[in-house]
Design an enzyme around this catalytic site. Structure first.
Site, mmCIF file in Angstrom:
data_model
loop_
_atom_site.group_PDB
_atom_site.id
_atom_site.type_symbol
_atom_site.label_atom_id
_atom_site.label_comp_id
_atom_site.label_asym_id
_atom_site.label_seq_id
_atom_site.Cartn_x
_atom_site.Cartn_y
_atom_site.Cartn_z
ATOM 1 N N ARG A 50 0.776 -1.299 -0.133
ATOM 2 C CA ARG A 50 0.064 0.042 0.239
ATOM 3 C C ARG A 50 1.086 1.197 0.097
ATOM 4 N NH1 ARG A 50 -2.033 1.199 4.681
ATOM 5 N NH2 ARG A 50 -2.995 -0.771 5.045
ATOM 6 N N TYR A 102 -15.272 17.896 -16.255
ATOM 7 C CA TYR A 102 -15.791 16.671 -15.922
ATOM 8 C C TYR A 102 -16.705 16.331 -14.654
ATOM 9 C CZ TYR A 102 -15.430 11.864 -14.509
ATOM 10 O OH TYR A 102 -15.582 10.539 -13.934
ATOM 11 N N ASP A 174 -6.415 19.958 -14.685
ATOM 12 C CA ASP A 174 -6.644 18.399 -15.281
ATOM 13 C C ASP A 174 -6.450 18.361 -16.686
ATOM 14 O OD1 ASP A 174 -7.914 16.072 -16.280
ATOM 15 O OD2 ASP A 174 -9.445 15.828 -14.678
ATOM 16 N N LYS A 199 -7.965 7.060 -19.368
ATOM 17 C CA LYS A 199 -8.347 7.496 -20.677
ATOM 18 C C LYS A 199 -7.049 7.570 -21.736
ATOM 19 C CE LYS A 199 -12.033 8.478 -18.424
ATOM 20 N NZ LYS A 199 -12.251 9.895 -17.999
HETATM 21 C C1 PLP Z 1 -12.581 10.308 -16.584
HETATM 22 C C2 PLP Z 1 -12.320 11.755 -16.128
HETATM 23 C C3 PLP Z 1 -11.906 11.909 -15.031
HETATM 24 C C4 PLP Z 1 -11.984 10.507 -14.008
HETATM 25 O O1 PLP Z 1 -11.485 9.806 -14.080
HETATM 26 P P1 PLP Z 1 -11.517 8.035 -13.682
HETATM 27 O O2 PLP Z 1 -10.448 7.459 -14.023
HETATM 28 O O3 PLP Z 1 -12.685 7.822 -14.600
HETATM 29 O O4 PLP Z 1 -11.987 8.035 -12.107
HETATM 30 C C5 PLP Z 1 -11.441 12.853 -14.664
HETATM 31 N N1 PLP Z 1 -10.963 14.042 -15.289
HETATM 32 C C6 PLP Z 1 -11.406 13.989 -16.780
HETATM 33 C C7 PLP Z 1 -11.372 14.976 -17.505
HETATM 34 C C8 PLP Z 1 -11.941 12.779 -17.070
HETATM 35 O O5 PLP Z 1 -12.390 12.599 -18.562
#
Ligand code: PLP
Length: 380
Positions: A50, A102, A174, A199
């Site tokens: 962890r 998001y 982000d 993604k």
């Molecule tokens: C999908 C997404 C997230 C969240 O990510 P997960 O891996 O699904 O928890 C955060 N920011 C953006 C821009 C996203 O497209």
């Protein structure tokens, strides 16, 4: 290795390999616990998975090298949202968040507000609203998302950083939809980069993971979020970390191919009589085009949104007629995906009913266009 191009860093997993066997691919270290010596010391430093895992560290090393130069660090989390939750909770004070980003980020911020945390909001298309929100809330952290998902809003990272720093706040970006191939927010003054590695970074729709990247001067929140990962147990599994490193080996090729197709598809849709609006920063009439061109390098991303003539019903019919492009959530994968966000977000987000979000994959561009063509042609 710091003088390598990004394509090389990714393809070579930042120079890592299996030093025990000479294998050109790193090992998957599955041990949850590590044996102590007779004097109770730890020969290799690790205690428990962890806290630390070598396979996770390998993927982090690639992400850190892609995002920045020396001194840049990355930490992987169990998902993008786990990274965002660790980040926002670690701010331990007011946070200013961009409107219409998001859905999970906006929802998490709203939940923090319900718990009593001071949260301010600003509009991506008006940076004076960021200035105002900072003056009102005196934030510890400002969070932006560019290009945003699913509205493709563009925020100048350099200008947002200047505003945040004037109020002594850290700026987190982000950068999921851009990936480090197109934008390195730390180079533009950001303090922390956020990724849903689910993604584009992984790119094969088979890993759920999130990353925070930081380590510069304003590293207090990044460090607190790194500690929170072990304390709260929001860790990534070793198999997932291995798959992520494997996925990133082709990152530059995948991003180049999908950006090229997305630009072509955006122009095609913009000229289509059954489409009333296309949101893509690569189009010259996008309000953020000039800023995107300045802070994105080699393309404008694989994500775009378009409004079908009519409303929710017409948009759902077009989505339903697609044969190649899959109706599924998520983005940044090798396969093209389409989603009707209005159907899955609550009315309070105001998602346009006619909007379809398209994540362009790496299929042949003409096949993607042909699929859209036959689906739009079926619309009366
Ligand atoms: C999908 C997404 C997230 C969240 O990510 P997960 O891996 O699904 O928890 C955060 N920011 C953006 C821009 C996203 O497209």
């Amino acid at each position: 290795m710091s003088d390598w191009q990004r394509a090389t860093i990714a393809a070579q997993a930042n120079g890592q390999h299996n030093s025990a066997t000479g294998g050109v691919v790193g090992p998957i270290d599955l041990s949850t616990t590590f044996e102590r010596s007779e004097d109770y010391s730890l020969p290799a430093g690790g205690i428990y998975r962890r806290d630390d895992n070598q396979t996770v560290r390998e993927a982090e090393s690639v992400i850190a090298a892609l995002e920045g130069g020396g001194g840049t660090e990355a930490r992987l989390y169990a998902s993008g949202l786990a990274a965002i939750a660790a980040l926002m909770r670690s701010a331990r004070g007011p946070i200013v968040v961009q409107n219409g980003t998001y859905y999970g980020t906006n929802t998490f911020a709203a939940r923090l507000a319900d718990e009593g945390a001071p949260i301010g909001w600003f509009d991506a298309n008006d940076l004076s609203s960021l200035e105002d929100a900072c003056a009102t809330h005196k934030p510890r952290l400002v969070m932006i998302e560019t290009p945003s998902n699913p509205l493709l809003d563009i925020v100048s990272i350099a200008e947002a950083a200047a505003i945040a720093h004037r109020f002594d706040a850290a700026l987190a970006v982000d950068s999921t939809t851009a990936t480090p191939i197109l934008t390195r927010p730390l180079e533009h003054g950001a303090d922390i980069v956020v990724h849903s590695a689910t993604k584009g970074l992984n790119g094969h729709s088979d890993v759920l993971a999130g990353a925070l990247v930081g380590g510069g001067e304003r590293r207090e929140i990044f460090d607190a979020a790194a500690k929170a990962r072990a304390y709260d147990g929001a860790v990534l599994g070793a198999f997932d970390a291995y798959l992520l490193t494997r996925g990133m080996r082709t990152l530059s090729l995948r991003v180049a191919a999908s950006c090229r197709s997305a630009l072509h598809v955006a122009h095609y849709l913009a000229a289509h009589p059954k489409v009333t609006r296309v949101r893509y920063p690569g189009l010259p009439d996008h309000p953020g085009h000039a800023v995107a061109a300045a802070q994105m390098d080699g393309g404008f991303g694989s994500l775009l949104s378009f409004d079908v003539k009519g409303g929710a019903e017409e948009a759902l019919r077009v989505a339903g007629w697609l044969r190649l492009i899959k109706r599924a959530t998520s983005l940044g994968g090798v396969e093209s995906l389409i989603e009707h966000r209005h159907s899955i977000e609550p009315a309070s987000t105001g998602m346009p009913p006619a909007l379809l979000r398209l994540s362009v994959g790496i299929e042949a561009t003409e096949d993607i266009v042909a699929d859209l063509e036959q689906a739009l042609a079926a619309l009366p």
